[in-house]
Design an enzyme around this catalytic site. Structure first.
Site, PDB file in Angstrom:
ATOM      1  N   CYS A  20       0.846  -1.198   0.000  1.00 28.41           N
ATOM      2  CA  CYS A  20       0.000   0.000   0.000  1.00 28.41           C
ATOM      3  C   CYS A  20       0.879   1.245   0.000  1.00 28.41           C
ATOM      4  O   CYS A  20       2.112   1.155   0.044  1.00 28.41           O
ATOM      5  CB  CYS A  20      -0.942   0.016   1.202  1.00 28.41           C
ATOM      6  SG  CYS A  20      -0.088   0.223   2.776  1.00 28.41           S
ATOM      7  N   CYS A  23       3.504   1.670   2.693  1.00 27.68           N
ATOM      8  CA  CYS A  23       4.774   0.966   2.459  1.00 27.68           C
ATOM      9  C   CYS A  23       5.719   1.848   1.654  1.00 27.68           C
ATOM     10  O   CYS A  23       6.909   1.962   1.972  1.00 27.68           O
ATOM     11  CB  CYS A  23       4.531  -0.336   1.699  1.00 27.68           C
ATOM     12  SG  CYS A  23       3.516  -1.533   2.566  1.00 27.68           S
ATOM     13  N   ASP A 427       8.906  29.824 -31.408  1.00 27.38           N
ATOM     14  CA  ASP A 427       9.877  30.307 -32.379  1.00 27.38           C
ATOM     15  C   ASP A 427       9.197  30.306 -33.744  1.00 27.38           C
ATOM     16  O   ASP A 427       8.157  29.666 -33.926  1.00 27.38           O
ATOM     17  CB  ASP A 427      11.104  29.386 -32.355  1.00 27.38           C
ATOM     18  CG  ASP A 427      12.216  29.880 -33.259  1.00 27.38           C
ATOM     19  OD1 ASP A 427      12.371  31.111 -33.364  1.00 27.38           O
ATOM     20  OD2 ASP A 427      12.902  29.042 -33.863  1.00 27.38           O
ATOM     21  N   ASP A 626      13.580  24.191 -31.111  1.00 24.68           N
ATOM     22  CA  ASP A 626      14.212  23.011 -31.683  1.00 24.68           C
ATOM     23  C   ASP A 626      15.156  22.326 -30.709  1.00 24.68           C
ATOM     24  O   ASP A 626      15.802  21.344 -31.041  1.00 24.68           O
ATOM     25  CB  ASP A 626      14.962  23.361 -32.973  1.00 24.68           C
ATOM     26  CG  ASP A 626      16.065  24.389 -32.737  1.00 24.68           C
ATOM     27  OD1 ASP A 626      16.356  24.696 -31.562  1.00 24.68           O
ATOM     28  OD2 ASP A 626      16.628  24.880 -33.723  1.00 24.68           O
ATOM     29  N   ASP A 630      17.377  27.395 -29.290  1.00 22.60           N
ATOM     30  CA  ASP A 630      16.491  28.022 -28.315  1.00 22.60           C
ATOM     31  C   ASP A 630      16.711  27.492 -26.906  1.00 22.60           C
ATOM     32  O   ASP A 630      15.846  27.637 -26.040  1.00 22.60           O
ATOM     33  CB  ASP A 630      15.026  27.797 -28.726  1.00 22.60           C
ATOM     34  CG  ASP A 630      14.712  28.452 -30.058  1.00 22.60           C
ATOM     35  OD1 ASP A 630      15.037  29.630 -30.219  1.00 22.60           O
ATOM     36  OD2 ASP A 630      14.159  27.770 -30.934  1.00 22.60           O
TER      37      ASP A 630
END
Length: 733
Positions: A20, A23, A427, A626, A630
């Site tokens: 669970c 844990c 861009d 890209d 950038d």
């Protein structure tokens, strides 16, 4: 002088024994106590992502720490092999769990059936109590042994989990009933059916949950199955079949019609149509000719292709996608922090509530048996499993569905940020346009010739990968103009380049008009104004302080860009275009695609400043680029998108990598993220509401332990099932 600090390392552990969310919280806390360690544990994927300082900790120490917490762990090194091993283990566990559920159901059925006449007539036990004891004992002590083992491990590690709640609740009911039966206290009621039914229902819930979780990872399994095991390699004029792992870069691989491409490569012979839908989400086949790239896992539909391998099996785009999806599915979203905090303290709080319920009910009702039933109901219904599964299962399904659509989300944080996006900075070149500009005009000034201008420009740009540079070099080649050797090369990012070209002793400079103006460029303005009015990009060429000429280039706007901008507006995302191009070119593109906010002549560093300025207004801002030019702006954004990355390294550079070279893919990524966030919120609401409503009802006796057990089992299943609905997600157009 001290030795340099060791670079931090990151490994992934496979964790076993977690039942669970408590844990997972326990394992995470234990790992984070190790010096130099930062860990995130994912209950749904049963993994721990651990960063550590090798000078302070080691993998062996991490494994030992998990063991001390009462759980098992192994280091995961190969995603594909680890996934196969996990699948085999889970399949074995699923078969064992199915057998246990069937046996438990058969033994519990008579106990539950006898409740019907008792409730209808209020009579005595239908089954003799010794028979009930005989039926309930194997369910409690044999079928239910996994809960005792799990509880012991948790308590030994200093924590408490779901197993502790189940063991306490069922053991109390069973022990009371066994004592009443052995002592012959016929006036007292027994609760064998409650203990046996709770164990059976919890196991049934575990079984349904395991099956649902297998469906949550179906996308990852589908990706792993895409890569073929063997390939046909052309060696010495003959074709031999070898394992994909044995293919080396440079090998010639034959791909027949209907076969999957084994590794990334370049087509050298033949032509065909290739189905790349597994990468891009687009069902339309892509035509392939000599020189075109092909990717592992895509399907050759028509003719025979001879391809030169450019990537080995472990370095292909598909392998990168598998690694990225595995990383994303194992990550933790910020929205999960509240659930984690609650899970960490949940079980102790429930134990306290159960104790208070027992004594309060005994005092009010004056009956220990009634108090016992109420306390058992509290213990049984209060399981934190649903809390632990709410977020990671939705992330597993969402990121897997994204990978099938060509949307690669790096981690859960990126997914959450993309879903909250308010402003998107784009861009121009390669994002709104095709990114394949062509030279349209070459204008020479003074006594310079047109060929001189193009040769000087091509010589300066011969080593560049920038789209404008490639267009200039291509134009020179088409006209048979050879590039000259250069010396003293200098590159000014975002502005231009300079070098001595050929035998000239004077430097030649090429770049944006504002940049070359600083080097003595003073051309006739009429010629430039005419080209700018046409929306073309213009670069100037100057040598020794004298203008040689200008080169005009034009790019084609993507046919999908205008629709993508409209869709972004429809979902409430503002679009801002930042470009280094001139004002006229920027305005022409912005007008064509429907963007009203744009800036031209923006350098890469200034783009990053602009992104930070927008983010400073309090909005969540994203950047599309890209992944290379950038990079500063991508890093400054709350969430970054690398568009059209293909097989490039950009897959490692952005928060979201879009395999499809199309701005529409950004819209799809935002919508998928929003759909995933919606599922996470629904799951968290359900998980919290279930416990907030269920525990008080159980405490005041309005929930029978059997009903509480069924509700607890179904809560986890419903959360996972709700997340699985994301598999049906498709991008609206």
């Amino acid at each position: 002088m001290g030795s340099p600090a060791a670079a931090p390392e990151r490994i992934e552990l496979g964790v076993t024994g977690m039942t669970c969310a408590a844990c997972a919280a326990r394992v995470e806390k234990t790992l984070n106590r190790v010096p130099g360690v930062s860990a995130n544990v994912n209950f749904a994927t049963e993994t721990a992502s651990v960063g550590f300082d090798p000078a302070q900790a080691s993998a062996e120490q991490l494994l030992a720490a998990v063991a001390r917490a009462g759980y098992g762990a192994t280091v995961r090194r190969d995603p594909q092999e680890d996934r196969k091993r996990d699948d085999a283990r889970r399949e074995h566990e699923l078969r064992a769990l199915t057998r246990e559920v069937v046996v438990a159901a058969l033994l519990s059925a008579p106990l539950l059936l006898q409740m019907i006449p008792m409730m209808l007539s209020g009579g005595h036990d239908w089954l003799p109590r010794w028979w009930q004891l005989a039926l309930a004992t194997p369910v409690q002590l044999w079928i239910g042994r996994r809960f005792y083992v799990g509880a012991w491990h948790a308590l030994r590690g200093g924590g408490a989990n779901m197993d502790v709640l189940v063991v306490l609740g069922t053991s109390m009911a069973y022990a009371w009933s066994a004592a009443v039966t052995v002592l012959g206290l016929h006036e007292r009621h027994v609760y064998f059916e409650a203990a046996a039914a709770v164990i059976t229902l919890v196991l049934l819930g575990k079984l349904l949950e395991a099956r649902a979780k297998a469906g949550a990872s179906a996308a990852m399994q589908g990706l792993l199955r895409l890569a073929p095991r063997a390939a046909h390699v052309i060696r010495g004029g003959t074709t031999v079949e070898i394992a994909v792992e044995d293919i080396a870069v440079g090998d010639r691989v034959a791909v027949r019609a209907g076969e999957s491409v084994p590794v990334d490569g370049i087509v050298r012979e033949g032509s065909s149509a290739v189905d790349e839908s597994m990468l891009t989400g687009e069902s339309r086949p892509v035509a392939k000719q000599p020189g075109d790239p092909v990717y592992a896992g895509t399907v050759n539909q028509d003719g025979l292709l001879a391809c030169e391998a450019t990537k080995t099996a472990s370095a292909t785009l598909l392998a990168g996608i598998v690694r990225l999806v595995a990383q994303a599915q194992g990550s933790k979203a910020p929205i999960q922090r509240t659930a984690d905090r609650v899970s960490g303290i949940f079980v102790p709080i429930v134990l306290a509530i159960a104790v208070v319920t027992f004594f309060a009910t005994w005092w009010i009702a004056g009956d220990a048996a009634t108090a016992l039933v109420h306390a058992v109901a509290v213990l049984v219904i209060a399981c934190p499993c649903a809390l632990g599964l709410a977020t990671p299962t939705a992330i597993m399904v969402g990121t897997g569905r994204g990978a099938q659509s060509g949307i690669l989300i790096r981690n859960a944080t990126a997914l959450e940020q993309a879903g909250r996006l308010q402003t998107l900075v784009v861009d121009k070149t390669g994002t709104l346009t095709e990114g394949r500009p062509r030279v349209t005009d070459v204008v020479a000034f003074g006594d310079a010739k047109r060929a001189d201008v193009l040769q000087a420009a091509a010589s300066l740009e011969q080593g560049s990968t920038h789209p404008l540079a490639r267009a200039i070099v291509a134009a020179a080649k088409e006209e048979g103009i050879a590039s000259l050797p250069i010396a003293d090369f200098e590159s000014i990012p975002g502005r231009g380049v300079s070098a001595r070209v050929g035998a000239s002793l004077e430097p030649t400079t090429l770049g944006a008009l504002a940049f070359v103006a600083q080097r003595g460029f003073d051309p006739p303005t009429a010629a430039i104004l005419d080209l700018e009015a046409q929306g073309k990009s213009i670069v100037g060429v100057v040598r020794g302080g004298r203008a040689l000429g200008v080169i005009a280039l034009a790019d084609t706007i993507r046919p999908t860009s205008r629709d993508a901008v409209r869709r972004l507006a429809d979902i409430g995302v503002d679009v801002v275009m930042l470009t280094g191009d001139n004002g006229a070119a920027a305005q022409a593109v912005a007008f064509a695609v429907g963007i009203t906010k744009f800036e031209s002549g923006v350098l890469p560093s200034a783009k990053a400043d602009a992104v930070r300025e927008i983010a400073g207004t309090g909005v969540v801002v994203g950047m599309v680029g890209d992944g290379v030019n950038d990079a500063p702006a991508l890093a400054a954004a709350d969430v970054s998108f690398a568009i059209g990355a293909g097989a490039d390294i950009a897959i490692e550079a952005a928060d979201v990598t879009l395999v499809r070279n199309d701005l529409a893919a950004v819209v799809d990524a935002i919508l998928l993220s929003r759909a995933t966030l919606s599922k996470i919120r629904q799951n968290l609401f359900f998980a919290f509401a279930y416990n907030v409503l269920g525990i008080p009802l159980a405490a005041i006796g309005m929930l029978n332990p059997v009903i509480a057990g069924a509700a607890m089992a179904l809560s986890s299943v419903s959360v996972v099932t709700n997340a699985l609905l994301l598999r049906r997600w498709t991008a609206p157009h």
